[in-house]
Design a protein around this motif. Structure first.
Motif, PDB file in Angstrom:
ATOM      1  N   UNK A  49       0.779  -1.236   0.000  1.00 41.85           N
ATOM      2  CA  UNK A  49       0.000   0.000   0.000  1.00 41.85           C
ATOM      3  C   UNK A  49       0.803   1.273   0.000  1.00 41.85           C
ATOM      4  N   UNK A  50       2.090   1.206  -0.395  1.00 39.18           N
ATOM      5  CA  UNK A  50       2.912   2.403  -0.418  1.00 39.18           C
ATOM      6  C   UNK A  50       3.054   2.921  -1.847  1.00 39.18           C
ATOM      7  N   UNK A  51       3.091   4.223  -1.963  1.00 36.20           N
ATOM      8  CA  UNK A  51       3.165   4.894  -3.253  1.00 36.20           C
ATOM      9  C   UNK A  51       4.596   4.883  -3.775  1.00 36.20           C
ATOM     10  N   UNK A  52       4.759   4.654  -5.087  1.00 36.58           N
ATOM     11  CA  UNK A  52       6.090   4.646  -5.694  1.00 36.58           C
ATOM     12  C   UNK A  52       6.183   5.729  -6.762  1.00 36.58           C
ATOM     13  N   UNK A  53       6.496   6.934  -6.361  1.00 41.78           N
ATOM     14  CA  UNK A  53       6.765   8.016  -7.304  1.00 41.78           C
ATOM     15  C   UNK A  53       5.526   8.619  -7.940  1.00 41.78           C
ATOM     16  N   UNK A  54       5.708   9.777  -8.574  1.00 44.19           N
ATOM     17  CA  UNK A  54       4.631  10.447  -9.285  1.00 44.19           C
ATOM     18  C   UNK A  54       3.820  11.366  -8.393  1.00 44.19           C
ATOM     19  N   UNK A  55       3.201  12.397  -8.976  1.00 43.69           N
ATOM     20  CA  UNK A  55       2.362  13.312  -8.192  1.00 43.69           C
ATOM     21  C   UNK A  55       1.105  12.607  -7.696  1.00 43.69           C
ATOM     22  N   UNK A  56       0.503  13.154  -6.655  1.00 42.87           N
ATOM     23  CA  UNK A  56      -0.692  12.536  -6.083  1.00 42.87           C
ATOM     24  C   UNK A  56      -1.880  12.644  -7.030  1.00 42.87           C
ATOM     25  N   UNK A  57      -2.031  13.780  -7.679  1.00 42.42           N
ATOM     26  CA  UNK A  57      -3.192  14.003  -8.541  1.00 42.42           C
ATOM     27  C   UNK A  57      -4.235  14.854  -7.832  1.00 42.42           C
ATOM     28  N   UNK A  58      -5.121  15.422  -8.616  1.00 45.86           N
ATOM     29  CA  UNK A  58      -6.163  16.296  -8.068  1.00 45.86           C
ATOM     30  C   UNK A  58      -7.047  15.522  -7.097  1.00 45.86           C
ATOM     31  N   UNK A  59      -7.304  16.128  -5.933  1.00 42.05           N
ATOM     32  CA  UNK A  59      -8.164  15.514  -4.934  1.00 42.05           C
ATOM     33  C   UNK A  59      -7.444  14.585  -3.979  1.00 42.05           C
ATOM     34  N   UNK A  60      -6.139  14.354  -4.184  1.00 45.79           N
ATOM     35  CA  UNK A  60      -5.353  13.462  -3.330  1.00 45.79           C
ATOM     36  C   UNK A  60      -4.100  14.182  -2.859  1.00 45.79           C
ATOM     37  N   UNK A  61      -3.487  13.662  -1.830  1.00 45.52           N
ATOM     38  CA  UNK A  61      -2.250  14.217  -1.299  1.00 45.52           C
ATOM     39  C   UNK A  61      -1.291  13.090  -0.939  1.00 45.52           C
ATOM     40  N   UNK A  62       0.005  13.337  -1.150  1.00 42.98           N
ATOM     41  CA  UNK A  62       1.030  12.384  -0.712  1.00 42.98           C
ATOM     42  C   UNK A  62       1.346  12.649   0.755  1.00 42.98           C
ATOM     43  N   UNK A  63       1.393  11.597   1.527  1.00 38.44           N
ATOM     44  CA  UNK A  63       1.663  11.717   2.959  1.00 38.44           C
ATOM     45  C   UNK A  63       2.850  10.833   3.305  1.00 38.44           C
ATOM     46  N   UNK A  64       3.839  11.440   3.960  1.00 33.96           N
ATOM     47  CA  UNK A  64       5.028  10.707   4.401  1.00 33.96           C
ATOM     48  C   UNK A  64       4.740  10.024   5.728  1.00 33.96           C
ATOM     49  N   UNK A  65       5.054   8.725   5.798  1.00 32.41           N
ATOM     50  CA  UNK A  65       4.864   7.986   7.045  1.00 32.41           C
ATOM     51  C   UNK A  65       6.183   7.350   7.440  1.00 32.41           C
TER      52      UNK A  65
END
Length: 509
Positions: A154-170
């Motif tokens: 469930x972890x994001x691998x690169x790229x912008x989040x996109x409209x309506x979403x945000x990347x969150x560092x954990x």
């Protein structure tokens, strides 16, 4: 008197902040032990060793070495792998050979052998170059496996989040969560990035886009016009278009799914689009902002637009876009109303370029090389015949090997002939790429450099296999030292090499 040397250092990533310092320490100690003064340092920091592209310092080092005006006679490198982790070990060897041909020696300061040209040193270097390339291949496999595991967790691998979403560092070890702004990245390797819902206003807009598309039957273009009239901007701060609305309607992340490996760029080679079976996905790992039923309904509507069109109807729609715009590209197709997306054409007909051919469209700029390559293929047999005639006129016996396409001259040596198109650069100069049939093992490769019109021959390079160890060579308008010695205006030198010379008998006393 102390000799003058240049140092070359390279580190693979910007995170290896101490790597070049360690290399310099060893190189400096080596220089002191050999009574050498380091007068110049070339450093490629944060550069992969898989390709020469992007390694400006190594390119500058080679240029300076071949210029004849270098203020050093020795190049010091930490070890063989710093020179490069090329997948073809001969490519790494070629750069050292170019320096040697320019009269400049290369020393590997941390290696346990002396780079003195002896058979032992040549064998060890060959092994180490192969090992350096294999290390990159093994590392690529391990990194890919690690990225797949992170995606499934469930972890994001690169790229912008996109409209309506945000990347969150954990940070699992510290329980920390921190929203990343555009352009920000994680600080240390153990930290991870996830996607979470963004501002309520953006979430409402995304849901409204789906409602308008699925329930109201509005097109992407109509939705984009409405959003712009309301004064809303995308996550990049730009007006909405058909394409940006379309991307929101087809992206799995809005229902909480994590999808990766749609395309791959392994070992810095060719970028490829992977089939859906090769995608790595994990469903329901992010907090969704769109109901799955609504998402699937939108997807079916989009797929139906292409499925209910025949091949002829899809091509007719593309012809209408071409007449309206005067040219085609992936962006133009995606922005065109009442037209399937560029991906739909690529999936239906194999590629956009193949689709363009079906409607008789040849892009002036992006794919001009297709026509040039076709023209060169048509010219190749004629140029081969010219070479055969030139050698036959000197009395040489020339056979055309059907299996390999090589010319066997006097049953003594084999010749390969390659036509190379002229490639203009942004700097206003020209480049030619010569690819060698090394697997056929020709003794001489005749590289025919074409002018920009792909009809006129500029000159010929007669390149003996004993002096060329790479699969390809890049030539410019002028090539300092080395390669210019092999350049000829015509095939007279080839005829000279092929001529039959009677042996003079030596009288016995």
């Amino acid at each position: 008197m102390r000799g003058r040397a240049a140092a070359y250092v390279r580190m693979s990533t910007e995170h290896q902040q101490y790597s070049t310092e360690n290399q310099r320490d060893v190189i400096w100690a080596f220089a002191e032990s050999r009574n050498l003064e380091i007068v110049r340092t070339y450093a490629d920091e944060g550069k992969s060793g898989l390709r020469l592209d992007g390694r400006e310092s190594l390119q500058a080092l080679i240029r300076d070495a071949e210029s004849g005006t270098a203020d050093f006679s020795v190049i010091l490198v930490y070890d063989v792998s710093r020179w490069g982790r090329f997948q073809d070990p001969d490519e790494s060897a070629s750069y050292e050979i170019r320096c040697k041909q320019a009269g400049i020696r290369v020393h590997y300061c941390a290696e346990q052998f002396e780079n003195d040209g002896s058979p032992i040193s040549s064998i060890i270097k060959s092994v180490k170059r192969t090992m350096a390339g294999e290390y990159s291949r093994e590392l690529s496999v391990k990194v890919h496996a690690g990225q797949c595991r992170l995606i499934r967790n469930g972890f994001r691998q690169g790229g912008p989040a996109g409209y309506g979403l945000r990347r969150v560092l954990v940070d699992p070890s510290e329980g920390m969560k921190h929203e990343l702004r555009r352009g920000e990245h994680k600080w240390i390797q153990t930290q991870r990035v996830i996607l979470e819902p963004g501002p309520c206003e953006e979430i409402a807009t995304v849901r409204d886009i789906y409602c308008q598309f699925v329930e109201d039957g509005r097109t992407e273009s109509e939705i984009a016009v409405g959003l712009n009239e309301e004064g809303k901007l995308t996550d990049r701060g730009t007006p909405w278009t058909r394409g940006t609305v379309h991307q929101i309607l087809i992206n799995d992340k809005y229902v909480g799914d994590n999808v990766w490996n749609r395309t791959s760029f392994k070992l810095k080679q060719e970028r490829v689009r992977n089939p859906p079976a090769a995608w790595i996905r994990a469903d329901n790992v992010f907090t969704p902002i769109v109901d799955r039923l609504m998402f699937e309904a939108a997807r079916q509507i989009i797929l139906a637009r292409s499925y209910r069109l025949s091949d002829a109807e899809m091509l007719d729609a593309l012809r209408r876009v071409l007449r309206r715009n005067g040219y085609l590209s992936g962006i133009v197709i995606d922005e065109a109303p009442a037209c399937p997306s560029s991906s739909a054409y690529a999936n239906r007909f194999g590629s956009l370029l193949r689709t363009y051919e079906l409607i008789g469209y040849t892009p002036d700029r992006d794919y001009r090389y297709v026509e040039i390559n076709r023209r060169l293929r048509e010219m190749h047999p004629e140029v081969v015949m010219q070479a055969e005639r030139a050698m036959a006129e000197t009395g040489a016996r020339v056979e055309h090997e059907a299996a390999s396409g090589l010319l066997l001259v006097n049953e003594e040596f084999r010749v390969s002939l390659a036509l190379s198109r002229c490639r203009p650069t942004n700097a206003g100069t020209n480049r030619w790429i010569i690819r060698f049939d090394n697997y056929l093992r020709p003794d001489i490769t005749i590289a025919v450099r074409m002018e920009l019109d792909a009809r006129t021959i500029r000159d010929y390079f007669l390149l003996p296999a004993i002096d060329v160890h790479a699969d390809l060579v890049r030539l410019g308008d002028y090539n300092e030292h080395g390669f210019e010695a092999y350049r000829y205006d015509d095939l007279a030198m080839l005829s000279h090499l092929a001529r039959r010379v009677p042996l003079r008998g030596i009288p016995y006393e």
